[in-house]
Write a protein that holds these residues in place. Structure first.
Motif: not given
Lengths: 250, 250
Positions: B203-205, B228-243
């Motif tokens: 979801r984060i990828m 960066a190994k830093d969660r804050r650098r990546a994008g949003k966590t998309v919702p679970g219902h698409g997965l």
């Protein structure tokens, strides 16, 4: 005041139908008419808005193209309605399109034709993702006999044999221009195009054609069933959750 | 006692996930593990049966091919399990396939690869029928920049930037063999094939690649985000219902 004609889509799974049928005894859950009227009334700041639909759909029945009309004193470009109501409608109902109509436009009375579709899931196992959207039926079907029956059932006829008995309608003559059987991967879709449909008509016709396909009803007898004008001669009423009001023409 | 390996499909809409996550605070609704164990326990006349799954899925996440194992003293041909459990499972969970496995077979530990899919609905209007099965996102996307980012994110890396912070896992090195972006009519599907996935990783990828596609994150920076190994650098966590947990390999 201006009259709006709108196309509405809904997932019928969690509804008791468009409205509670007049002859139904136990009023149950929410209805689509109710949530649409509530959304419009809220959008009109509490002034009550009533809607009228082209076709009443039963519990579990879906729509891609239900058509409704209502009157409004809110002046905005008609195409804005779908977005304007987004926040007022529940996630299983949506306005797909809207336009201004003549003041005497009537969604039900002026409909010249309707298209219903019925989806059958043909595979051994059920499918968790299509459980509310298809009727699951496994077993061999004689598609040739079914197409023959479908052709016999088209035309202008008294469709008493294919009308649910729970109805107050007297004249049961209707015109069905086409019944198409479309096969895809693991589904069989029945496409009905006609000028008008009786109570449960699509579901009884689909059940009858399926019974002919499975051999439960003898092939070649569709004409006899039609001529009998007797509901007991036709096949089963298949469940509502495979049915879609696909389009209404004017 | 014999060990059974079974493939399970479920519509995650009305579940809090496979099981309540150990680090989650408020245990909420039903879980898939719970209803599967209840079904098996009932089928074993009340003798408690525990199951273990290849991957824990979050609330709303679906599965076509979750794999589980459990032990049974009921002797019947393995392929009979899906039908045998039909009446014990709720309509949104189904056993798709079952087979006997080695006594030490472990669905989680022995999985060699997994395929997850993420469905994005790309059109202006939402769709009542896909509201629980796709993530609705409208707007232009730079597919070329997204495919470039997807290629950069494949390989063997420390995926700390793409791991939800709510996890106890320490080693965040994983191998993603492939990230495919498949476009169809009005959907974009992300297909991830890898040996293992971290908490919220898909979801984060997906959120990050979408942010690159929309320009919210600059194209060409996927490598920097990874490094960066830093969660804050990546994008949003998309919702679970698409997965979807699509497949597990052994």
């Amino acid at each position: 005041m201006a009259r709006i004609k709108a196309t509405v889509a809904y997932d019928g799974t969690h509804f008791s139908g468009w409205q509670v049928q007049p002859l139904e005894k136990a009023p149950t859950g929410r209805t689509i008419q109710q949530v649409v009227e509530e959304a419009l009334t809220r959008f009109h700041k509490g002034r009550e808005v009533k809607v009228s639909a082209a076709g009443r759909t039963d519990a579990g029945v879906h729509a891609y193209g239900q058509v409704i009309h209502f009157d409004t004193d809110i002046s905005m470009p008609a195409e804005k309605w779908p977005e304007a109501l987004l926040g007022h409608l529940p996630p299983d109902v949506q306005f797909v399109q809207a336009e201004y109509a003549a003041d005497d436009f009537n969604a039900r009375e002026q409909a010249t034709g309707k298209e219903y579709r019925y989806r059958v899931l043909r595979r051994r196992q059920r499918d968790v993702f299509r459980r509310n959207y298809t009727y699951h039926l496994y077993g061999p079907l004689d598609i040739v006999a079914m197409r023959e029956a479908a052709a016999t059932l088209t035309g202008t006829h008294d469709y008493t044999s294919f009308c649910g008995t729970n109805t107050a309608i007297i004249n049961k003559v209707r015109t069905i221009q086409e019944i198409e059987l479309a096969e895809s991967e693991d589904e069989l879709e029945f496409i009905y195009r006609g000028t008008g449909f009786l109570y449960h008509m699509v579901r009884i016709m689909t059940g009858t054609i399926l019974d002919i396909g499975s051999g439960k009803i003898q092939a070649g007898t569709a004409g006899d069933i039609l001529a009998a004008k007797d509901r007991r001669r036709a096949g089963k009423t298949v469940p509502g959750h495979g049915l879609y009001l696909h389009r209404v023409d004017y």
